[in-house]
Scaffold this motif. Structure first.
Motif, PDB file in Angstrom:
ATOM      1  N   THR A  40       0.082  -4.597   6.055  1.00  0.00           N
ATOM      2  CA  THR A  40      -0.404  -5.306   4.878  1.00  0.00           C
ATOM      3  C   THR A  40      -1.817  -5.862   5.005  1.00  0.00           C
ATOM      4  O   THR A  40      -2.450  -6.140   3.986  1.00  0.00           O
ATOM      5  CB  THR A  40       0.533  -6.471   4.537  1.00  0.00           C
ATOM      6  OG1 THR A  40       0.641  -7.333   5.692  1.00  0.00           O
ATOM      7  CG2 THR A  40       1.925  -5.967   4.170  1.00  0.00           C
ATOM      8  N   GLN A  41      -2.313  -6.054   6.231  1.00  0.00           N
ATOM      9  CA  GLN A  41      -3.659  -6.619   6.372  1.00  0.00           C
ATOM     10  C   GLN A  41      -4.125  -6.599   7.824  1.00  0.00           C
ATOM     11  O   GLN A  41      -3.332  -6.428   8.752  1.00  0.00           O
ATOM     12  CB  GLN A  41      -3.703  -8.062   5.864  1.00  0.00           C
ATOM     13  CG  GLN A  41      -2.843  -9.020   6.638  1.00  0.00           C
ATOM     14  CD  GLN A  41      -2.807 -10.424   6.055  1.00  0.00           C
ATOM     15  OE1 GLN A  41      -2.560 -11.374   6.762  1.00  0.00           O
ATOM     16  NE2 GLN A  41      -3.024 -10.565   4.753  1.00  0.00           N
ATOM     17  N   GLY A  65       2.331  -7.036   8.935  1.00  0.00           N
ATOM     18  CA  GLY A  65       3.027  -6.015   8.170  1.00  0.00           C
ATOM     19  C   GLY A  65       4.468  -6.400   7.898  1.00  0.00           C
ATOM     20  O   GLY A  65       4.884  -7.537   8.118  1.00  0.00           O
ATOM     21  N   ILE A  66       5.217  -5.411   7.409  1.00  0.00           N
ATOM     22  CA  ILE A  66       6.623  -5.588   7.045  1.00  0.00           C
ATOM     23  C   ILE A  66       7.467  -4.575   7.811  1.00  0.00           C
ATOM     24  O   ILE A  66       7.114  -3.391   7.876  1.00  0.00           O
ATOM     25  CB  ILE A  66       6.838  -5.388   5.531  1.00  0.00           C
ATOM     26  CG1 ILE A  66       5.961  -6.352   4.721  1.00  0.00           C
ATOM     27  CG2 ILE A  66       8.304  -5.551   5.172  1.00  0.00           C
ATOM     28  CD1 ILE A  66       6.314  -7.819   4.867  1.00  0.00           C
ATOM     29  N   PHE A  67       8.572  -5.051   8.400  1.00  0.00           N
ATOM     30  CA  PHE A  67       9.491  -4.141   9.091  1.00  0.00           C
ATOM     31  C   PHE A  67      10.929  -4.498   8.738  1.00  0.00           C
ATOM     32  O   PHE A  67      11.182  -5.463   8.015  1.00  0.00           O
ATOM     33  CB  PHE A  67       9.242  -4.161  10.598  1.00  0.00           C
ATOM     34  CG  PHE A  67       9.738  -5.399  11.328  1.00  0.00           C
ATOM     35  CD1 PHE A  67      10.558  -5.274  12.439  1.00  0.00           C
ATOM     36  CD2 PHE A  67       9.348  -6.689  10.950  1.00  0.00           C
ATOM     37  CE1 PHE A  67      11.012  -6.394  13.135  1.00  0.00           C
ATOM     38  CE2 PHE A  67       9.778  -7.807  11.651  1.00  0.00           C
ATOM     39  CZ  PHE A  67      10.623  -7.665  12.741  1.00  0.00           C
ATOM     40  N   GLY A  68      11.859  -3.686   9.218  1.00  0.00           N
ATOM     41  CA  GLY A  68      13.265  -3.913   8.910  1.00  0.00           C
ATOM     42  C   GLY A  68      14.138  -3.342  10.006  1.00  0.00           C
ATOM     43  O   GLY A  68      13.637  -2.809  11.003  1.00  0.00           O
ATOM     44  N   PRO A  69      15.453  -3.419   9.852  1.00  0.00           N
ATOM     45  CA  PRO A  69      16.352  -2.842  10.855  1.00  0.00           C
ATOM     46  C   PRO A  69      16.278  -1.321  10.840  1.00  0.00           C
ATOM     47  O   PRO A  69      15.898  -0.717   9.835  1.00  0.00           O
ATOM     48  CB  PRO A  69      17.734  -3.333  10.409  1.00  0.00           C
ATOM     49  CG  PRO A  69      17.591  -3.567   8.939  1.00  0.00           C
ATOM     50  CD  PRO A  69      16.185  -4.042   8.739  1.00  0.00           C
ATOM     51  N   PHE A 129       5.032  -2.025  -1.845  1.00  0.00           N
ATOM     52  CA  PHE A 129       4.115  -2.933  -1.142  1.00  0.00           C
ATOM     53  C   PHE A 129       2.665  -2.456  -1.294  1.00  0.00           C
ATOM     54  O   PHE A 129       1.750  -3.273  -1.444  1.00  0.00           O
ATOM     55  CB  PHE A 129       4.490  -3.052   0.329  1.00  0.00           C
ATOM     56  CG  PHE A 129       5.702  -3.916   0.584  1.00  0.00           C
ATOM     57  CD1 PHE A 129       5.751  -5.222   0.116  1.00  0.00           C
ATOM     58  CD2 PHE A 129       6.798  -3.425   1.279  1.00  0.00           C
ATOM     59  CE1 PHE A 129       6.863  -6.026   0.336  1.00  0.00           C
ATOM     60  CE2 PHE A 129       7.902  -4.224   1.508  1.00  0.00           C
ATOM     61  CZ  PHE A 129       7.950  -5.521   1.034  1.00  0.00           C
ATOM     62  N   ALA A 130       2.460  -1.140  -1.254  1.00  0.00           N
ATOM     63  CA  ALA A 130       1.109  -0.598  -1.438  1.00  0.00           C
ATOM     64  C   ALA A 130       0.571  -0.947  -2.821  1.00  0.00           C
ATOM     65  O   ALA A 130      -0.601  -1.325  -2.970  1.00  0.00           O
ATOM     66  CB  ALA A 130       1.121   0.921  -1.238  1.00  0.00           C
ATOM     67  N   GLU A 131       1.422  -0.846  -3.827  1.00  0.00           N
ATOM     68  CA  GLU A 131       1.023  -1.197  -5.191  1.00  0.00           C
ATOM     69  C   GLU A 131       0.753  -2.702  -5.298  1.00  0.00           C
ATOM     70  O   GLU A 131      -0.200  -3.130  -5.964  1.00  0.00           O
ATOM     71  CB  GLU A 131       2.126  -0.789  -6.165  1.00  0.00           C
ATOM     72  CG  GLU A 131       1.748  -0.955  -7.624  1.00  0.00           C
ATOM     73  CD  GLU A 131       2.823  -0.460  -8.576  1.00  0.00           C
ATOM     74  OE1 GLU A 131       2.777  -0.867  -9.768  1.00  0.00           O
ATOM     75  OE2 GLU A 131       3.716   0.316  -8.152  1.00  0.00           O
ATOM     76  N   GLY A 169      -5.868  -3.453   5.013  1.00  0.00           N
ATOM     77  CA  GLY A 169      -5.345  -2.616   6.098  1.00  0.00           C
ATOM     78  C   GLY A 169      -4.060  -1.923   5.720  1.00  0.00           C
ATOM     79  O   GLY A 169      -3.173  -1.726   6.545  1.00  0.00           O
ATOM     80  N   SER A 170      -3.939  -1.520   4.459  1.00  0.00           N
ATOM     81  CA  SER A 170      -2.701  -0.942   3.952  1.00  0.00           C
ATOM     82  C   SER A 170      -2.336   0.369   4.664  1.00  0.00           C
ATOM     83  O   SER A 170      -3.180   1.239   4.862  1.00  0.00           O
ATOM     84  CB  SER A 170      -2.832  -0.683   2.448  1.00  0.00           C
ATOM     85  OG  SER A 170      -1.676  -0.044   1.948  1.00  0.00           O
ATOM     86  N   MET A 171      -1.071   0.469   5.066  1.00  0.00           N
ATOM     87  CA  MET A 171      -0.523   1.707   5.628  1.00  0.00           C
ATOM     88  C   MET A 171       0.872   1.917   5.056  1.00  0.00           C
ATOM     89  O   MET A 171       1.635   0.947   4.926  1.00  0.00           O
ATOM     90  CB  MET A 171      -0.414   1.633   7.153  1.00  0.00           C
ATOM     91  CG  MET A 171      -1.694   1.841   7.912  1.00  0.00           C
ATOM     92  SD  MET A 171      -1.351   1.892   9.709  1.00  0.00           S
ATOM     93  CE  MET A 171      -2.990   2.282  10.318  1.00  0.00           C
ATOM     94  N   ASN A 172       1.212   3.177   4.730  1.00  0.00           N
ATOM     95  CA  ASN A 172       2.576   3.451   4.282  1.00  0.00           C
ATOM     96  C   ASN A 172       3.508   3.529   5.493  1.00  0.00           C
ATOM     97  O   ASN A 172       3.065   3.421   6.640  1.00  0.00           O
ATOM     98  CB  ASN A 172       2.634   4.723   3.432  1.00  0.00           C
ATOM     99  CG  ASN A 172       2.252   5.981   4.208  1.00  0.00           C
ATOM    100  OD1 ASN A 172       2.516   6.105   5.410  1.00  0.00           O
ATOM    101  ND2 ASN A 172       1.631   6.936   3.529  1.00  0.00           N
ATOM    102  N   ASN A 173       4.805   3.727   5.244  1.00  0.00           N
ATOM    103  CA  ASN A 173       5.765   3.654   6.337  1.00  0.00           C
ATOM    104  C   ASN A 173       5.554   4.727   7.402  1.00  0.00           C
ATOM    105  O   ASN A 173       5.724   4.458   8.600  1.00  0.00           O
ATOM    106  CB  ASN A 173       7.205   3.717   5.795  1.00  0.00           C
ATOM    107  CG  ASN A 173       7.492   4.980   5.002  1.00  0.00           C
ATOM    108  OD1 ASN A 173       6.731   5.358   4.119  1.00  0.00           O
ATOM    109  ND2 ASN A 173       8.602   5.627   5.299  1.00  0.00           N
TER     110      ASN A 173
END
Length: 339
Positions: free
Chosen positions: A137-138, A271-275, A290-292, A311-315
């Motif tokens: 995200t940044q 950023g964002i993560f999950g299980p 999230f990108a939008e 610093g946007s990156m897709n999964n």
């Protein structure tokens, strides 16, 4: 005949006991995995999403989580809640993420801290594959800061002094040897061929307080943490660990401009993560949302106000990036003797 029957029963019993006592198979270990139907993917999300934050409320990571949650809610059409789970430098939050159902409704905010734990103190407990890496995200670049009364007005002057006086400079920043700030300093120090003494602080804010009081010679910090003191003239920024100069600090050169070709992939990112085991289609849906969200005016305004770098990156990109960060972390842990 009876002996034969008893022999068969004994073999079956032993086999069942062995199966019960064997280590978890990969299928059992991924018991939280969720394979979503086409309908579930299309309707996702059908309820609120929670983002767990590994820091207390009010810090930069907490703020990022709340800003991205606010921006993504209208896109997903559901509430996105933020819950603080501080403790163990991120270990408490990671346990909550890993044990959550892998349906996309429990996510986490992250920094390099989680990678450090996976490759450091929690390496026997977690591996990268235990998590899904959803979105970067940044970027929050590292900067070198000195007090206004410091004799150093340029990074070259500071490095020249350090060369002539090995180990005399006292450098402060968040975390012990092996922390993100410490590694960032060591990357520059290695390229410049200098040695200094590291002073660890409990937060970046504490290190800034120390440099304001002249308790250390140099602070390794981030733009948003020092901007008000740079504007007031209390601090001087001598260099930035980034590929380009920062929009809000246009007069500050990058390390590379000054001849120190450092690896700028080592950076303070969030950023964002999950299980692990979230359905790939749901991961993509979250990543796209999230990108939008990062393109909304509200989020862009927050980024500018806090002097963050886009610093946007897709999964898919983020998963590759995390793997590289993991290797870089292991490399520096080995160099610095971090167990």
């Amino acid at each position: 005949m009876k002996k034969a029957i008893w022999l068969v029963l004994l073999i079956v019993t032993v086999g069942l006991l062995a199966a019960c006592n064997s280590p978890q198979s990969s299928g059992e270990a991924g018991a939280n995995n969720v394979s979503a139907s086409k309908e579930e993917v299309e309707n996702f999300p059908e309820k609120s999403i929670t983002i767990l934050v590994h820091t207390s409320a009010g810090g930069p990571t907490d703020l990022m989580a709340r800003e991205i949650a606010k921006a993504v809610e209208p896109i997903l059409g559901q509430k996105v809640l933020v819950e603080n789970r501080p403790g163990g430098s991120g270990a408490t939050q990671m346990a909550g993420i890993q044990s959550a159902k892998a349906d996309g409704y429990t996510l986490g905010a992250m920094t390099p801290s989680q990678i450090g734990l996976i490759e450091g103190t929690l390496k026997d407990q977690y591996k990268l594959d235990d998590f899904s890496w959803i979105s970067r995200t940044q970027i929050d670049p590292y900067v070198i800061v000195v007090n206004k009364k410091s004799p150093f007005n340029t990074l070259e002057e500071l490095i020249e002094f350090a060369k002539e006086n090995p180990g005399e400079l006292k450098i402060g920043g968040y975390g012990a040897v092996g922390s993100g700030h410490n590694v960032a300093w060591n990357i520059l120090a290695e390229k410049a061929g200098i040695e200094a003494t590291w002073a660890a602080y409990e937060s970046t804010g504490d290190a800034v307080t120390a440099i304001l009081g002249n308790h250390i010679d140099v602070a390794n910090s981030n733009p948003g943490q020092v901007s008000q003191y740079v504007e007031s003239g209390d601090l001087k920024v001598l260099g930035v660990m980034n590929d380009e100069r920062l929009e809000d600090l246009p007069e500050v050169p990058t390390y590379k401009e000054l001849g120190y070709d450092v690896d700028t992939s080592w950076t303070q990112f969030r950023g964002i993560f999950g299980p692990a085991g979230i359905d790939p289609a749901i991961q993509k849906k979250l990543s796209d949302a999230f990108a939008e969200a990062m393109e909304t005016e509200g989020y862009k305004e927050y980024m500018k106000k806090t002097q963050m770098v886009q610093g946007s990156m897709n999964n898919e990109e983020y998963t590759e990036y995390i793997a590289k960060q993991s290797e870089l972390t292991k490399e520096w842990y080995e160099r610095l003797g971090v167990e």
